[in-house]
Motif scaffolding. Structure first.
Motif, PDB file in Angstrom:
ATOM      1  N   ARG A 289      33.324  37.823  35.378  1.00 16.98           N
ATOM      2  CA  ARG A 289      32.866  37.806  33.805  1.00 16.98           C
ATOM      3  C   ARG A 289      33.835  37.429  32.947  1.00 16.98           C
ATOM      4  NH1 ARG A 289      30.492  42.281  36.427  1.00 16.98           N
ATOM      5  NH2 ARG A 289      31.532  43.718  34.955  1.00 16.98           N
ATOM      6  N   ARG A 290      34.916  37.911  32.899  1.00 20.45           N
ATOM      7  CA  ARG A 290      36.024  37.737  31.961  1.00 20.45           C
ATOM      8  C   ARG A 290      36.467  36.133  31.996  1.00 20.45           C
ATOM      9  NH1 ARG A 290      35.605  41.148  27.848  1.00 20.45           N
ATOM     10  NH2 ARG A 290      36.281  43.328  28.385  1.00 20.45           N
TER      11      ARG A 290
ATOM     12  N   GLU B 197      33.796  34.014  30.359  1.00 20.49           N
ATOM     13  CA  GLU B 197      34.067  34.365  28.996  1.00 20.49           C
ATOM     14  C   GLU B 197      35.148  33.593  28.583  1.00 20.49           C
ATOM     15  OE1 GLU B 197      35.228  38.113  26.048  1.00 20.49           O
ATOM     16  OE2 GLU B 197      34.330  38.624  27.884  1.00 20.49           O
TER      17      GLU B 197
ATOM     18  N   GLU C 166      34.134  29.889  28.371  1.00 20.00           N
ATOM     19  CA  GLU C 166      33.071  29.454  27.364  1.00 20.00           C
ATOM     20  C   GLU C 166      33.699  29.410  26.061  1.00 20.00           C
ATOM     21  OE1 GLU C 166      28.957  31.280  25.693  1.00 20.00           O
ATOM     22  OE2 GLU C 166      29.955  32.295  27.518  1.00 20.00           O
TER      23      GLU C 166
ATOM     24  N   ALA D 201      40.150  37.244  26.747  1.00 19.52           N
ATOM     25  CA  ALA D 201      39.405  37.566  27.765  1.00 19.52           C
ATOM     26  C   ALA D 201      40.340  37.165  29.148  1.00 19.52           C
ATOM     27  CB  ALA D 201      38.105  36.331  28.116  1.00 19.52           C
TER      28      ALA D 201
END
Length: 500
Positions: A180-181, A184, A187, A337
């Motif tokens: 997920r990091r 992130e 993105e 992140a």
């Protein structure tokens, strides 16, 4: 079939559970910028020159009641080139945005970052690999004691075939949020690239405007030099004619001649500069050098000097809205992140693995009912000892995060410095321009008076030479100043974000 249903159910439950799990590493929030106890200082506004002057003749900023300058608004900053009402400039900007190669490269970098973000989502999906194999074995065993002499009295042959095919699947359950990091960070990096593209847009449009105004200024300087050359040549011809008739002054003829040649020598560098600027504009617009000459060669008889403008104030939010500052902020978010990605390597990784396939010893029975097999189950991977490499990587990412914060703070500082520098240059240039206007008028009068005095025998030709030389220098300085005001205004628009 039951195995497939079980696998799907386990994956769905795992994904739903991970969505609510906290991620390791720091959560990002846009940092506050310390601008000092008094906040952003007032801009160095010199005001538009008025009759309000000091004892030694310097202009003072106009009082608020006398300040007739127009206020720069957001609409003025957006599509600022349209304010000049110049179709050539407007078309150049439009074509540059469409055809400039550097801008197209920035667009490709954005496309790459978007695909990188898309690829990061793959970490949340199972990985499935298909395999297949077919093995045919033939073994022969000798039974004679004569084996060592390569002779045998008999042997036994055995055959064994096996055919396999199926699928292996593995799915990482992102319990601690490393994936997920990573998404992130991808993105945020994609968003930083978007702002880099916006910054490239601001830079490109301002470069087109600056080069265009400098071209027109250079062409006006050429016109000034040629106008003075005509006047100086007329003076030389008169003096030369009088000297040839035996009533002139040879010294005056030679002095007039070197003034003519001196003025003539200023034109070739200006023509070279004109060529250079036209080529630069052609490249900025996406074409080859030389393709814009027909459009740019003739300088229209007009002035690009706009009415004087003023900026009321610049807020911190306006500086943060600049594309380059937003890009720096997004890079900071991405690096924050990445600290979480590095820290996630300290923790175990949980996988759900599954396999489904066929196995048969006979090719024609490969798809038989009894040849199916399958398995599913969890596995765990936990780096117990890595020689300190994970810890070192975490500290390195934290240091990069600190560097990214300093880069963001530096971007804000430089943004405000550019605004103040551009505004000071723009407002002060008006003072210089008005002073030069008075100087040019005085130089024109001096040329007329010195010519009359020389014709009447009251002054030598040196006075005429000095007056003509000063007039050429001051007229050229006036043209340069007028163009510089516009160039500084474009720089001010760029420093304020250029429409973003």
């Amino acid at each position: 079939m039951r195995s497939g249903i079980l696998t799907t159910s386990v994956f769905a439950l795992a994904a739903a559970g991970c969505a609510y799990l906290p991620s390791v590493g720091p959560d990002y929030s846009e940092p506050a910028i310390d601008v000092g106890g008094e906040g952003l200082r007032a801009l160095p506004d010199a005001g538009y020159p008025t009759t309000n002057r000091t004892d030694i003749g310097e202009w003072k900023p106009a009082d608020s009641a006398d300040d007739v300058r127009t206020l720069v608004t957001t609409n003025d900053i957006a599509r600022w080139w349209c304010r000049f009402n110049d179709n050539v400039l407007t078309n150049l900007v439009s074509e540059a945005v469409e055809g400039n190669l550097s801008y197209q490269m920035a667009q490709r970098r954005l496309e790459q970052s978007r695909w990188a973000l898309f690829g990061s989502y793959a970490a949340f999906s199972p990985t499935v690999a298909m395999y297949g194999s077919g093995t045919m074995t033939h073994a022969e065993r000798y039974t004679s004691s004569q084996y060592a002499s390569w002779r045998s009295t008999g042997s036994k042959r055995s055959y064994g075939d096996i055919f396999r095919g199926g699928f292996d699947a593995s799915w990482e359950i992102d319990i601690f949020g490393g994936n997920r990091r990573a998404t992130e960070a991808a993105e945020a990096e994609m968003e930083a690239t978007e702002w880099n593209l916006a910054d490239a847009w601001v830079t490109l449009t301002s470069e087109v405007g600056r080069e265009y105004i400098e071209l027109r200024t250079t062409q006006q300087r050429i016109a000034v030099a040629r106008t003075n050359l005509v006047l100086q040549t007329e003076t030389y011809d008169i003096l030369k004619s009088r000297f040839d008739s035996g009533i002139g002054d040879e010294l005056a003829v030679n002095q007039s001649k070197y003034i003519v040649d001196q003025t003539l020598a200023t034109i070739p560098p200006l023509l070279a500069q004109e060529e250079k600027l036209m080529n630069a504009i052609a490249v900025l617009a996406g074409g080859m050098p030389g393709t814009r000459h027909d459009e740019l060669r003739e300088c229209p008889n007009r002035d690009w000097l706009l009415d004087p403008a003023r900026v009321a104030e610049v807020s911190l939010d306006m500086l943060r809205a600049r594309p380059d500052v937003r890009a720096a902020e997004r890079r900071l978010a991405a690096q924050t992140a990445k600290v979480g990605v590095a820290k996630s390597l300290w923790f175990p990784k949980l996988y759900i693995n599954g396999t489904l396939g066929l196995e048969s010893v006979k090719a024609h029975k490969f798809l038989g009912k009894g040849d199916f097999y399958g398995a599913i189950g969890p596995s765990i991977s936990w780096p117990i000892f890595q020689g300190g490499s994970i810890y070192a990587n975490v500290k390195a990412e934290e240091s990069r995060m600190d560097e990214a914060f300093l880069a963001y703070e530096s971007a804000v500082q430089n943004a405000y410095r550019e605004v103040r520098d551009a505004y000071a240059a723009y407002t002060q240039e008006y003072h210089r321009y008005q002073a030069l206007q008075g100087a040019v008028k005085a130089a024109q009068d001096a040329v007329a008076i010195s010519n009359d005095l020389y014709k009447n025998g009251l002054r030598d030709f040196t006075a005429v030479i000095d007056a003509q030389r000063s007039l050429l220098s001051l007229e050229e300085a006036l043209v340069v100043s007028r163009g510089q005001i516009t160039v500084d205004l474009i720089a001010l628009f760029k420093s304020l974000g250029g429409g973003f």
